[in-house]
Design a protein around this motif. Structure first.
Motif: not given
Length: 162
Positions: A155-156, A140-144, A109-114
């Protein structure tokens, strides 16, 4: 400290993720012992843990923090998946919120945010380059989907354009 946990912590591809006003720092394996001060131990090394409601549990290990609020990011080291939590700092008791079902899903998830943070690392950059709504929804869908049954608030707030 468990060697498998140290291997995972050492495998983090980065130690910080910053987007807008939000910065999460992930500690290196060398920083983990000191990071426990004020949570599981005091400055003299005395235990601050307990097993009652609101106590800091002996199995919780701080692995990072979120700088906007100062809240710790920690895992439950007794669970082989190392679920990741955060909790409000300074509330006189600890009420953990699960933010990832495992340390590996947290890293993902942090990689997506990064990736999303490029060009949005601070408030001014985020204002000039807001995150498109469809991109917010996609991440958000991927993380969820990889973290079933967790609250998505943590995350939101990362993906807000404010």
């Amino acid at each position: 400290m468990r060697s498998d946990l140290l291997d995972v912590v050492n495998s983090f591809p980065f130690n910080e993720v910053s987007i807008g006003y939000r910065l999460v720092t992930i500690f290196t394996a060398d920083e983990l012992k000191e990071a426990q001060i004020g949570y599981s131990i005091d400055i003299n090394g005395q235990s601050l843990t307990g097993t009652g409601d609101g106590d800091w549990y002996p199995s919780w290990l701080v692995i990072g923090n979120e700088d906007e609020t100062g809240d710790p990011i920690f895992i439950d080291a007794d669970d082989d998946q190392f679920p990741v939590y955060t909790a409000m700092h300074g509330e006189d008791d600890w009420e953990p919120d699960e933010i990832a079902v495992s340390l590996n899903s947290f890293i993902s998830a942090l990689c997506y945010i990064k990736e999303l943070s490029v060009g949005r690392e601070n408030p001014v950059a985020l204002e000039k380059n807001p995150i498109p709504t469809d991109e917010q929804e996609r991440i958000l869908k991927i993380i969820s989907e990889t973290n079933k049954n967790i609250e998505m608030d943590f995350w939101e707030t990362w993906l807000e354009n404010e």
